[in-house]
Scaffold this motif. Structure first.
Motif, mmCIF file in Angstrom:
data_model
loop_
_atom_site.group_PDB
_atom_site.id
_atom_site.type_symbol
_atom_site.label_atom_id
_atom_site.label_comp_id
_atom_site.label_asym_id
_atom_site.label_seq_id
_atom_site.Cartn_x
_atom_site.Cartn_y
_atom_site.Cartn_z
ATOM 1 N N PHE A 1 0.624 -0.942 0.305
ATOM 2 C CA PHE A 1 0.324 -0.423 0.295
ATOM 3 C C PHE A 1 0.490 1.460 -0.106
ATOM 4 O O PHE A 1 0.442 2.177 -0.042
ATOM 5 C CB PHE A 1 -0.954 -0.061 1.185
ATOM 6 N N GLY A 2 2.211 0.977 0.526
ATOM 7 C CA GLY A 2 3.118 2.164 0.456
ATOM 8 C C GLY A 2 3.053 3.299 1.626
ATOM 9 O O GLY A 2 3.361 4.362 1.257
ATOM 10 N N ALA A 3 2.540 2.317 2.837
ATOM 11 C CA ALA A 3 3.075 3.098 3.677
ATOM 12 C C ALA A 3 3.825 3.209 4.788
ATOM 13 O O ALA A 3 3.845 3.427 5.058
ATOM 14 C CB ALA A 3 1.337 2.165 4.365
ATOM 15 N N THR A 4 4.763 1.833 4.120
ATOM 16 C CA THR A 4 6.170 1.602 4.865
ATOM 17 C C THR A 4 7.006 1.899 2.982
ATOM 18 O O THR A 4 7.050 1.138 2.537
ATOM 19 C CB THR A 4 6.314 0.250 5.726
ATOM 20 N N PRO A 5 7.351 2.546 3.024
ATOM 21 C CA PRO A 5 8.936 2.440 2.044
ATOM 22 C C PRO A 5 9.328 0.854 1.621
ATOM 23 O O PRO A 5 9.913 0.049 2.711
ATOM 24 C CB PRO A 5 9.998 3.752 2.763
ATOM 25 N N ARG A 6 9.253 0.944 0.743
ATOM 26 C CA ARG A 6 9.891 -0.263 0.324
ATOM 27 C C ARG A 6 11.683 -0.413 -0.521
ATOM 28 O O ARG A 6 11.380 0.599 -0.858
ATOM 29 C CB ARG A 6 9.054 -1.277 -1.034
ATOM 30 N N SER A 7 12.302 -1.655 -0.106
ATOM 31 C CA SER A 7 13.131 -1.279 -0.286
ATOM 32 C C SER A 7 13.549 -2.023 -1.797
ATOM 33 O O SER A 7 14.502 -1.868 -2.118
ATOM 34 C CB SER A 7 13.859 -1.602 0.633
ATOM 35 N N GLY A 8 12.911 -3.147 -2.982
ATOM 36 C CA GLY A 8 12.647 -3.733 -3.934
ATOM 37 C C GLY A 8 11.403 -4.502 -4.120
ATOM 38 O O GLY A 8 10.443 -4.433 -3.583
ATOM 39 N N GLY A 9 10.995 -4.448 -5.402
ATOM 40 C CA GLY A 9 10.706 -5.251 -5.834
ATOM 41 C C GLY A 9 9.199 -4.413 -6.616
ATOM 42 O O GLY A 9 9.534 -3.222 -6.613
ATOM 43 N N ARG A 10 8.924 -5.093 -7.241
ATOM 44 C CA ARG A 10 7.745 -4.577 -8.739
ATOM 45 C C ARG A 10 6.055 -4.491 -7.947
ATOM 46 O O ARG A 10 6.174 -5.672 -7.703
ATOM 47 C CB ARG A 10 7.719 -4.734 -10.003
ATOM 48 N N ILE A 11 4.751 -3.894 -8.207
ATOM 49 C CA ILE A 11 3.843 -4.014 -8.223
ATOM 50 C C ILE A 11 3.065 -3.728 -9.423
ATOM 51 O O ILE A 11 3.645 -2.765 -10.165
ATOM 52 C CB ILE A 11 3.579 -3.187 -7.293
ATOM 53 N N LEU A 12 2.213 -4.866 -9.918
ATOM 54 C CA LEU A 12 0.959 -5.144 -10.444
ATOM 55 C C LEU A 12 -0.076 -5.017 -11.112
ATOM 56 O O LEU A 12 -0.155 -5.776 -10.428
ATOM 57 C CB LEU A 12 2.089 -5.439 -12.110
ATOM 58 N N VAL A 13 -0.896 -3.786 -11.216
ATOM 59 C CA VAL A 13 -2.855 -4.384 -11.046
ATOM 60 C C VAL A 13 -2.480 -4.190 -12.203
ATOM 61 O O VAL A 13 -2.385 -3.642 -13.663
ATOM 62 C CB VAL A 13 -2.823 -2.687 -10.221
ATOM 63 N N ARG A 14 -3.343 -5.279 -12.082
ATOM 64 C CA ARG A 14 -3.775 -5.563 -14.207
ATOM 65 C C ARG A 14 -3.066 -5.961 -14.514
ATOM 66 O O ARG A 14 -3.344 -5.590 -16.179
ATOM 67 C CB ARG A 14 -5.303 -4.714 -14.214
ATOM 68 N N GLY A 15 -1.738 -6.567 -14.556
ATOM 69 C CA GLY A 15 -0.685 -7.159 -15.631
ATOM 70 C C GLY A 15 -0.374 -5.467 -15.804
ATOM 71 O O GLY A 15 0.298 -5.472 -16.450
ATOM 72 N N GLN A 16 -0.492 -4.524 -15.321
ATOM 73 C CA GLN A 16 0.198 -3.110 -15.283
ATOM 74 C C GLN A 16 0.662 -2.608 -14.475
ATOM 75 O O GLN A 16 0.156 -2.309 -13.443
ATOM 76 C CB GLN A 16 -0.846 -2.033 -15.575
ATOM 77 N N PRO A 17 1.965 -2.546 -14.284
ATOM 78 C CA PRO A 17 3.271 -2.165 -13.035
ATOM 79 C C PRO A 17 2.899 -0.247 -12.860
ATOM 80 O O PRO A 17 2.458 0.436 -13.982
ATOM 81 C CB PRO A 17 4.879 -2.010 -13.643
ATOM 82 N N VAL A 18 2.724 -0.529 -11.628
ATOM 83 C CA VAL A 18 2.357 0.812 -11.173
ATOM 84 C C VAL A 18 3.737 1.333 -9.939
ATOM 85 O O VAL A 18 4.123 0.753 -9.459
ATOM 86 C CB VAL A 18 1.371 0.788 -10.266
#
Lengths: 301, 495
Positions: free
Chosen positions: B290-307
């Motif tokens: 959710f972005g509430a804690t900053p992540r140090s790596g990785g990708r998030i895709l919603v319905r196949g689209q990177p966000v």
């Protein structure tokens, strides 16, 4: 609190001689005009769950800066702009330290209060700086439709900031941030930005009040407005603003400002010595807040 | 020793007895009057009528100190302890052992040690309370009640934030208290727990006394039926649905709380359950997505689209919503109205010229969700803190339903919520999934995970230990997968 205001006003009208005269009403409004202006931004600050103690110092320092710059450059515009810019910088720094560095607002602004007070003395050399530009005095000493300009300015501030609080996304976000900063953050509100904007507005407003004051007294006074921040916060508290944030209403803050002003004015008319005025003011603040809470508790929810 | 509440008026004539040496369950939906009753018992509220009797003697509690003197202690969900003080100081808060007006440190340490030993909690009394996990704090609270000689102890949902192992410990202690002749009043929403632990039960509904009976004479269905006042055939109401392509894809996510890069894939229209014990990294995972804690790596895709997600606002704009676990701390703005809380996020998109509040839209939107989600509130202007937990959760749901949801993350969606509202929330999850939303639900309640999920990821020590299909999942299997490994040897990531 509106009840307190009404009782106080009627009481003073009946018992205090000359209270209701037009001249006195103007004097009263003029006396609270500065508190009123700065209470507008203080309302936002408190509603967002913060404090700003630096405003009294900013008022003094901005007045001094305006005076010194005007005398050096010979330009009123440059003087005013410099003083406003100074207020904005103090606000941005306060906001940045509170929002980004997460230092308690009380501590942050306690520090900046002293720093800015010191700067005021340094810039002025420790004494009042007279201003040699007649045109500048218009701001604080002219009248429009028979009413002093500062009163118009204050009224405009009430309207603008009342509108901001109730009718804009920014105003509602402010209350949400004060009510629960974490929940606001998780609902997508840019909490840090809201806080920085509020502190900046607060610094600007205090500097503006300082300029108006300098215009009224035709000089920049480094000693002025000591304890002004507490006066403004008192007015807000009288206006029902929660010190823990999330609750605030411009109408009530106006009432709070007027209560403070009426008490002061009535005591002056009755020739109450200054030392006793302090005691009376503190007592009335406590009594009014207690009365308000008692009244609310006895209301059906 | 017994307690009676004849005719407490706020509760409309509720009367029952709690026997010494027995564990007495108190059940009812939220708003049924359980909290009021506990508050009266602790002396925090005053009944408008009726009386309380301890050992047959009528007592009157004007202050909470009166209740404590009469031997009554209430252990609330939110513990009444001071995190900055030590365990020993907390145990004796308000009656520290003194010598010549000074705190007797030696006596304090010794007495604290004795108390902790009795409840079988091998804690150093000099530890700062704030450093203890929630379960141990609860033990301290129980020990505190005992140091005051409490013989009547009421528990308000004591297990709602404990892991299974911690629950077993608590149960042992409560049974021990029973054998020592204490009268225990036990408030919980967990029916299984009530049936294994309690002897008798009192059921309340809408402030009225429905029944007091021995539990052996009742079935689970009867209890639920009496609480709700209507039949609840199957509170989950699970129905298979088709999925419709990519929903949420996580690739190599890394950040605080995760032990190794984490990947998962959930379909649109799927209910993806995440089960794990406390500390397995479930909440941390949701916060990272959710972005509430900053992540140090990785990708998030919603319905196949990177966000690109750097803050909750980015997540919301990308169509990802989060219903947090701790509603009071992270979800609601308590001093604002239901209307404000519903429109907290969506008002940004619906403002006039991007800045001015659109009052008529806000009123309409709030009323729409109050009606559709059946939020029980006198009006949209009511302060949200006056609503029950289930209704607050519905308001938060309304907030997200006002947005364009593609993915919704639920963190313990039914914690502290009564059976009726629970069932409504499960129905809602399924209807969201039917509409093509990807639903991700973190839960530590096994029946819930099993009841609503299409697939279940089991988390353990900051990584996904296994993926289990609905058809193959059962309580034992999930629990085994979730239990921490004895050695810290790396386990391969499945999935």
């Amino acid at each position: 609190m509106l009840v307190v205001l009404a009782i106080l006003f009627i009481g003073c009208s009946v018992f205090v001689e000359n209270f209701l005269s037009l001249a006195n009403m103007k004097g009263l409004a003029l006396a609270v005009s500065m508190t009123g202006m700065v209470a507008c931004t203080m309302l936002f600050c408190l509603a967002a769950g913060d404090f700003d103690l630096s405003i009294g110092s900013v008022v003094a320092c901005a007045g001094v800066i305006a005076a010194v710059v005007m005398n050096r450059t010979g330009s009123i515009t440059v003087g005013i702009a410099t003083a406003l810019a100074f207020g904005a910088v103090v606000g941005v720094v306060n906001g940045f330290v509170v929002a980004k560095l997460k230092i308690n607002a009380l501590i942050t602004t306690l520090a900046s209060m002293q720093i800015v007070r010191g700067l005021g003395f340094i810039v002025s050399g420790g004494s009042a700086v007279g201003i040699g530009h007649e045109a500048f005095f218009v701001l604080g000493n002219s009248t429009v439709l028979g009413i002093p300009t500062p009163i118009w300015i204050t009224a405009a501030c009430f309207a603008v900031f009342g509108f901001l609080l109730n009718r804009t996304v920014f105003g509602r976000d402010t209350l949400a941030v004060g009510g629960n900063a974490e929940a606001a953050h998780l609902a997508g509100i840019a909490v840090e930005r809201v806080k920085i904007v509020i502190f900046t507005a607060q610094g600007l407003m205090a500097a503006f009040a300082g300029i108006v004051l300098a215009s009224r007294v035709t000089s920049g006074q480094p000693n002025t407005s000591v304890g002004f921040e507490l006066e403004v916060i008192s007015a807000c508290v009288l206006g029902g603003v929660s010190l823990t944030g999330g609750i605030g209403n411009m109408g009530f803050v106006i009432a709070g400002v007027l209560i403070m002003g009426i008490v002061q004015n009535a005591m002056n008319l009755m020739n109450v010595p200054t030392f006793y005025q302090y005691v009376a003011r503190g007592t009335i603040l406590l009594a009014a807040v207690l009365f308000d809470r008692w009244k609310r508790r006895n209301q059906p929810v | 020793m017994s307690m009676e509440f004849p005719g407490v008026k706020a509760l409309q004539e509720v009367s029952f007895e709690v026997h010494a040496g027995s564990i007495h369950a108190l059940m009812g939906e939220n708003g049924a009057g359980k909290s009021t009753l506990l508050k009266i018992l602790s002396g925090a509220h005053h009944p408008s009528g009726g009386s309380i009797a301890v050992d047959g003697r009528r007592v009157e509690f004007i202050t909470t100190a009166d209740a404590l003197r009469a031997g009554v202690a209430v252990i609330y969900q939110e513990l009444h302890l001071v995190p900055e003080m030590t365990v020993a100081e907390n145990l004796f808060l308000g009656h520290l052992p003194q010598r010549l007006g000074l705190v007797d440190r030696n006596e304090l340490a010794a007495a604290a040690h004795r108390q902790l030993e009795f409840i079988g909690e091998p804690l150093d009394p000099a530890t700062k309370l704030g450093r203890l996990p929630l379960a141990q704090r609860q033990m301290v609270e129980i020990a505190k009640a005992l140091t005051r000689g409490a013989r009547i102890i009421a528990f308000d949902e004591p297990t709602s934030s404990l892991s299974d192992r911690e629950v077993r410990r608590l149960v042992t202690i409560i049974r021990e208290l029973k054998t020592r002749g204490c009268a225990i009043l036990y408030v919980s929403h967990r029916i299984e727990e009530i049936f294994t632990l309690c002897d008798r039960i009192t059921i309340l509904r809408d402030g009225k006394h429905v029944e007091t009976a021995a539990l052996e004479n009742l079935t689970r269905d009867q209890v639920v039926h009496r609480m709700v006042g209507r039949e609840l055939a199957d509170i989950y109401g699970y129905m298979p649905r088709p999925t419709s392509g990519d929903g949420l894809t996580i690739e190599g996510l890394l950040g605080p709380g995760l032990a190794a890069p984490l990947s998962l894939h959930a379909e649109a229209g799927e209910i993806f359950g995440i089960f794990g014990l406390v500390g397995a990294g479930r909440t941390e995972l949701l916060r990272l997505i959710f972005g509430a804690t900053p992540r140090s790596g990785g990708r998030i895709l919603v319905r196949g689209q990177p966000v690109e997600i750097a803050s909750p606002r980015d997540a919301i704009e990308a169509g990802i919503m989060l219903c947090p676990e701790d509603r009071k701390k992270d979800g609601i703005v308590p001093v604002r109205s239901v209307l404000e809380n519903i429109n907290l996020s969506a008002r940004r998109r619906n403002a006039r010229a991007g800045v001015l509040i659109n009052e008529s839209w806000e009123r309409g939107n709030a009323q729409k969700w109050i009606d559709q989600l059946r939020v029980r509130t006198p009006s949209a202007r009511q302060l949200i803190r006056n609503l029950s937990g289930g209704n607050q959760q519905k308001v938060i749901l309304g907030r997200w339903l006002s947005e364009n949801i593609k993915v919704i993350l639920f963190d313990e969606p039914t914690r502290g919520i009564d059976v009726g509202a629970k069932s409504e929330i499960y129905q809602l999850m399924q209807s969201l999934a039917r509409d093509g939303v990807c639903v991700v639900m973190v839960s530590s309640e096994l029946p819930e995970v099993l009841g609503v999920s299409d697939r279940i990821a089991v988390m353990r020590q900051g990584r996904i230990a296994a993926m289990v299909e609905r058809g193959e999942a059962n309580e034992e299997k999930l629990l085994k997968l979730a239990l921490p490994l004895e050695t810290s040897a790396a386990t391969p990531d499945i999935n």
